[in-house]
Design an enzyme around this catalytic site. Structure first.
Site, PDB file in Angstrom:
ATOM      1  N   GLU A  94       0.846  -1.199   0.000  1.00  0.00           N
ATOM      2  CA  GLU A  94       0.000   0.000   0.000  1.00  0.00           C
ATOM      3  C   GLU A  94       0.879   1.246   0.000  1.00  0.00           C
ATOM      4  O   GLU A  94       1.944   1.266   0.644  1.00  0.00           O
ATOM      5  CB  GLU A  94      -0.908  -0.011   1.238  1.00  0.00           C
ATOM      6  CG  GLU A  94      -1.963   1.066   1.276  1.00  0.00           C
ATOM      7  CD  GLU A  94      -2.954   0.827   2.420  1.00  0.00           C
ATOM      8  OE1 GLU A  94      -3.317  -0.345   2.667  1.00  0.00           O
ATOM      9  OE2 GLU A  94      -3.335   1.801   3.079  1.00  0.00           O
TER      10      GLU A  94
ATOM     11  N   ASP B 175       0.191   5.341   0.565  1.00  0.00           N
ATOM     12  CA  ASP B 175      -0.895   6.174   1.099  1.00  0.00           C
ATOM     13  C   ASP B 175      -0.642   7.668   1.063  1.00  0.00           C
ATOM     14  O   ASP B 175       0.404   8.133   1.506  1.00  0.00           O
ATOM     15  CB  ASP B 175      -1.120   5.856   2.591  1.00  0.00           C
ATOM     16  CG  ASP B 175      -1.748   4.522   2.836  1.00  0.00           C
ATOM     17  OD1 ASP B 175      -2.304   3.939   1.906  1.00  0.00           O
ATOM     18  OD2 ASP B 175      -1.667   4.051   3.990  1.00  0.00           O
TER      19      ASP B 175
ATOM     20  N   GLU C 255      -3.119  10.431   2.969  1.00  0.00           N
ATOM     21  CA  GLU C 255      -4.332  10.677   3.750  1.00  0.00           C
ATOM     22  C   GLU C 255      -4.305  12.131   4.212  1.00  0.00           C
ATOM     23  O   GLU C 255      -3.272  12.621   4.680  1.00  0.00           O
ATOM     24  CB  GLU C 255      -4.432   9.751   4.961  1.00  0.00           C
ATOM     25  CG  GLU C 255      -4.732   8.310   4.595  1.00  0.00           C
ATOM     26  CD  GLU C 255      -4.991   7.446   5.821  1.00  0.00           C
ATOM     27  OE1 GLU C 255      -6.037   6.792   5.866  1.00  0.00           O
ATOM     28  OE2 GLU C 255      -4.151   7.451   6.738  1.00  0.00           O
TER      29      GLU C 255
END
Length: 282
Positions: A98, A100, A102
């Site tokens: 993953e 990311d 955010e």
């Protein structure tokens, strides 16, 4: 190679990798939200909304294994405390990979926090957090992920903010074999997102809305286990071997010196037995 509009144009004209330019109907599926996610303007704009009942989200139709991926976002304005806008690449399974972005909302007048992380084989805990040098709610800004076999680079408006290098030779797993989809969601995380959960979502400001446009993926797609890029062809894509030049390294250092607010590689209290191995090799 520096990240620039010239570089992007060179990448865009590559005929080897899949170049997908910004029609949300063609590139994405709305996956949840019961009508709160909308594709507008003939596929050129996508909006996610959050109210007290539910958030919303979407995912890419394609799976990718390496590429340069850009998306323009305009985040929830005003009092966005408690909300999280997540935009990331992820594979499936218990040992997933993953990458990311955010965006953690905040009270009106307080800055958003940009939270980044990298998971490899199910292991994350590689958080770096930043303030931004602009208001991400006033206009659209470009958030990019360069992912090739040598490195992952997070960039904002063409400025690199983080580089995670392939250090497999030193025993650090690196995402390189699991295809990943693009996901994004807008959701309520007021149990942790703003000041560790002290500031709760003010639902009188709902619905909260984040907007997306100008998606571009110059990437190798994977279908039924087969990549759109052969090993020979991949080498013809400039992003496949792209790295930071001296100018980009200086920009990265400037961002990290002035806008980084958390770095797991300096958090000795969190890792009393010793910092993660990759931190010792930066």
């Amino acid at each position: 190679m520096a990240f620039s509009r010239v570089t992007f144009l060179v990448i865009l004209i590559s005929t080897v990798a899949i170049a997908s330019a910004g029609n949300f109907y063609q590139d994405f599926d709305i996956t949840w939200g019961d009508g709160r996610a909308k594709i507008l303007n003939n596929g050129q704009l996508l909006t996610l909304s959050l109210d007290k009942s539910s958030g919303s989200g979407f995912q890419s139709k394609n799976e990718y294994l390496f590429g340069k991926i850009d998306m323009q976002l305009k985040l929830v304005p005003g009092n966005s405390a408690g909300t999280v806008t997540a935009y990331y690449l992820s594979s499936k399974g218990g040992a997933w990979d993953e990458i990311d972005f955010e965006f953690l909302g905040n009270l009106s007048g307080d800055p958003y926090i940009l939270h980044t992380n990298v998971f490899s084989q199910g292991k994350g805990n590689r958080e770096q957090q930043f303030y931004l040098w602009f208001d991400p709610t006033a206009d659209f800004h470009t958030y990019s992920i360069l992912w090739n076999p040598q490195r992952i680079v997070f960039s904002v408006d063409g400025s690199p903010i983080r580089e995670f290098k392939n250090m497999e030779s030193n025993g650090v797993p690196f995402p390189k074999s699991q295809p990943m989809r693009i996901y994004s969601s807008l959701w309520n995380a007021d149990d942790w997102a703003t000041r560790g959960g002290l500031v709760k979502t003010d639902w009188s400001n709902a619905p909260f809305t984040a907007s997306y446009r100008n998606f571009n993926a110059n990437a190798c797609t994977v279908s039924s286990g087969t990549s759109s890029c052969s090993s020979t062809q991949s080498n013809k894509n400039s992003w496949f071997s792209e790295e930071l030049d001296s100018t980009s390294h200086e920009r990265l250092k400037w961002v990290q010196k002035n806008y980084m607010i958390y770095n797991y590689c300096t958090d000795t209290k969190r890792f009393p037995q010793g910092l993660p191995q990759e931190c010792m090799m930066v």
